[in-house]
Design an enzyme around this catalytic site. Sequence first.
Site, PDB file in Angstrom:
ATOM      1  N   GLY A 286     -30.823 -11.802  26.085  1.00 57.30           N
ATOM      2  CA  GLY A 286     -31.091 -12.748  26.256  1.00 57.30           C
ATOM      3  C   GLY A 286     -31.761 -13.103  25.526  1.00 57.30           C
ATOM      4  O   GLY A 286     -33.199 -12.334  24.340  1.00 57.30           O
TER       5      GLY A 286
ATOM      6  N   ILE B 274     -23.317 -13.498  28.841  1.00 62.21           N
ATOM      7  CA  ILE B 274     -22.361 -14.282  29.260  1.00 62.21           C
ATOM      8  C   ILE B 274     -22.018 -15.721  28.773  1.00 62.21           C
ATOM      9  O   ILE B 274     -21.422 -16.013  27.916  1.00 62.21           O
ATOM     10  CB  ILE B 274     -22.010 -14.455  30.524  1.00 62.21           C
ATOM     11  CG1 ILE B 274     -23.455 -15.860  31.064  1.00 62.21           C
ATOM     12  CG2 ILE B 274     -22.115 -13.139  31.355  1.00 62.21           C
ATOM     13  CD1 ILE B 274     -22.700 -16.134  32.874  1.00 62.21           C
ATOM     14  N   ASP B 275     -23.732 -16.832  27.922  1.00 64.58           N
ATOM     15  CA  ASP B 275     -23.636 -17.583  27.681  1.00 64.58           C
ATOM     16  C   ASP B 275     -23.565 -17.301  26.241  1.00 64.58           C
ATOM     17  O   ASP B 275     -22.758 -18.990  25.655  1.00 64.58           O
ATOM     18  CB  ASP B 275     -25.346 -18.253  27.655  1.00 64.58           C
ATOM     19  CG  ASP B 275     -25.618 -18.541  29.253  1.00 64.58           C
ATOM     20  OD1 ASP B 275     -24.923 -18.099  30.313  1.00 64.58           O
ATOM     21  OD2 ASP B 275     -26.570 -17.727  29.907  1.00 64.58           O
TER      22      ASP B 275
HETATM   23  O1  F6P Z   1     -28.171 -16.756  31.384  1.00 65.19           O
HETATM   24  C1  F6P Z   1     -27.283 -16.560  32.224  1.00 65.19           C
HETATM   25  C2  F6P Z   1     -26.776 -17.548  33.140  1.00 65.19           C
HETATM   26  O2  F6P Z   1     -25.668 -16.803  34.297  1.00 65.19           O
HETATM   27  C3  F6P Z   1     -26.723 -18.915  32.558  1.00 65.19           C
HETATM   28  O3  F6P Z   1     -25.783 -19.059  32.824  1.00 65.19           O
HETATM   29  C4  F6P Z   1     -27.028 -19.560  34.146  1.00 65.19           C
HETATM   30  O4  F6P Z   1     -27.860 -20.877  34.320  1.00 65.19           O
HETATM   31  C5  F6P Z   1     -28.283 -18.181  34.547  1.00 65.19           C
HETATM   32  O5  F6P Z   1     -28.075 -17.069  34.242  1.00 65.19           O
HETATM   33  C6  F6P Z   1     -28.188 -18.169  36.405  1.00 65.19           C
HETATM   34  O6  F6P Z   1     -29.365 -17.321  36.358  1.00 65.19           O
HETATM   35  P1  F6P Z   1     -30.063 -17.240  37.828  1.00 65.19           P
HETATM   36  O7  F6P Z   1     -29.064 -15.489  37.810  1.00 65.19           O
HETATM   37  O8  F6P Z   1     -31.341 -17.248  38.011  1.00 65.19           O
HETATM   38  O9  F6P Z   1     -29.623 -18.345  38.867  1.00 65.19           O
END
Ligand code: F6P
Length: 360
Positions: A105, A129-130
Site C-alpha cells: 500500500g 483493503i483501504d
Molecule cells: O491498512 C490496512 C489496515 O487494516 C487499516 O484499515 C487498519 O487501520 C490497519 O491496517 C490496522 O493495522 P494493524 O494490522 O497493524 O492493526
Amino acid sequence: MRVGILTGGGDCQGLNAAIRAVAKSLLLNCQAEIIGIEDGFAGLIERRVSPLSYADCSGILSLGGTILGTSNKASPFSYKGEDCSAQVMAYYKELQLDAVVMIGGDGTMSIAYELSKLGMNIVGVPKTIDNDLMCTERTFGFDTAVAIVTDALDRLRTTGHSHKRVMILETMGRYAGWIALHAGVAGGADVILLPEFPYDLDEVVKACQLRAGEQHYSIVVVAEGAKPKGGQTTVQQTIANSPDPVRLGGIGEVLKQQLELRLNAEVRATALGHIQRGGTPTANDRIFATNVGRHAADLVARKQFGQVVVLQQNCLTSVPLEQVANQSKGVSLADMTMNSALALGISFGDPSLKNPHYIK
Ligand code: F6P
C-alpha cells in the site's frame, strides 16, 4: 533474470494471487529465477530470502494472507532506530537481483520510492483493503473487505429490526472512508460517517430519530478514521518508533455511548477489525490481483522500473512511484457512490453535503 518479490504492510485478500501471477508470468515467459523475500522489508534488512519455484506458487490462488509473510513495522530507513538502507542496497546487489516487485500500500510504495532513488529497480503492485492508494481506481483486497462488511450489515439488520435498535458497525480503512462508503451503500445503511467529512452528532441523532418514526431501527456505519466536527480521531494505541505509529479504532463504541444518552432506543456497536482483511478473496479480487501481478511482470520484462501498476478508466497502466509515494486518496463529493448515497438520503452527519446534481 533474477527477480525478488516482497509483500509489505498489512495483509489482505489477493496477495497470494498477485505473487502467483508475478512469479508464474516471469518463470514461464522469461525463464526468470524468482526470489521470495520474507516478511516484507524485514527480509531485506535481516537477509531472509528463499527461491520461489513454480510449484511453490501453485495452489495459492484462493489463499488469504501472504505465503511470503509481511510486516507494517519494518522500514529500511528506520529499523530499530537505525538507517539500514545502505545494508539493504548491498544485500540487493549481493543477491544479484535485476528487479524487486513490491506488493503493498502507500507505506510500501513510499519506501519503494526511496529505495528506487538509491538505485534499486522496482515495480510496485498496489494492494490494500483501504483502497486509498493514489492514481489507481482500485486496489485488490478492497472488494473482499466490502463484501465481508456488507454481509455483516445484512446480519446486523435482522437484530436491529427485531429489537428496534440502532446498530453501529465500525469499519477499517485508516484515514479513508472507502470501505465504509461502499459497504454502507451495499448494506443499505441509514447513516455513514467518513473521515473525509467530519460529522455533527446532532445530525446523527436526527437521522436515527427520523428512522425511529418510520422503520423503528437504524443502521449506522462508521469508518475507524471518522471524527466529529472540531474533534479528533479515536486512537486505540500509539506505537513508538514505528513507521505506522497510530492504531485507529474505538469510534463505534464512543458513538454508541453518545447516542444512548440522546436516543430513546437501545444502541449496539460492533467492530469487525481484522475479519475484514482475512480469508479467501472474492472472484473479483482474484482476477484483479492476477491482472496487476501479470502487468507488473510485463513491466519487469520490459525493464520499465520505478513504476507502479494502476487502474485508470478501467484499464491497467503504470505511473512513476513518485506519484503514489507519501500520499493517499480519500473519498470526495465527486465520487459516484458518494453521489448516489446523497441522492438516496443517506446521512453523513452533515446537512451541507449535497449531491451536486441536485443543488439549485
Ligand atoms: O491498512 C490496512 C489496515 O487494516 C487499516 O484499515 C487498519 O487501520 C490497519 O491496517 C490496522 O493495522 P494493524 O494490522 O497493524 O492493526
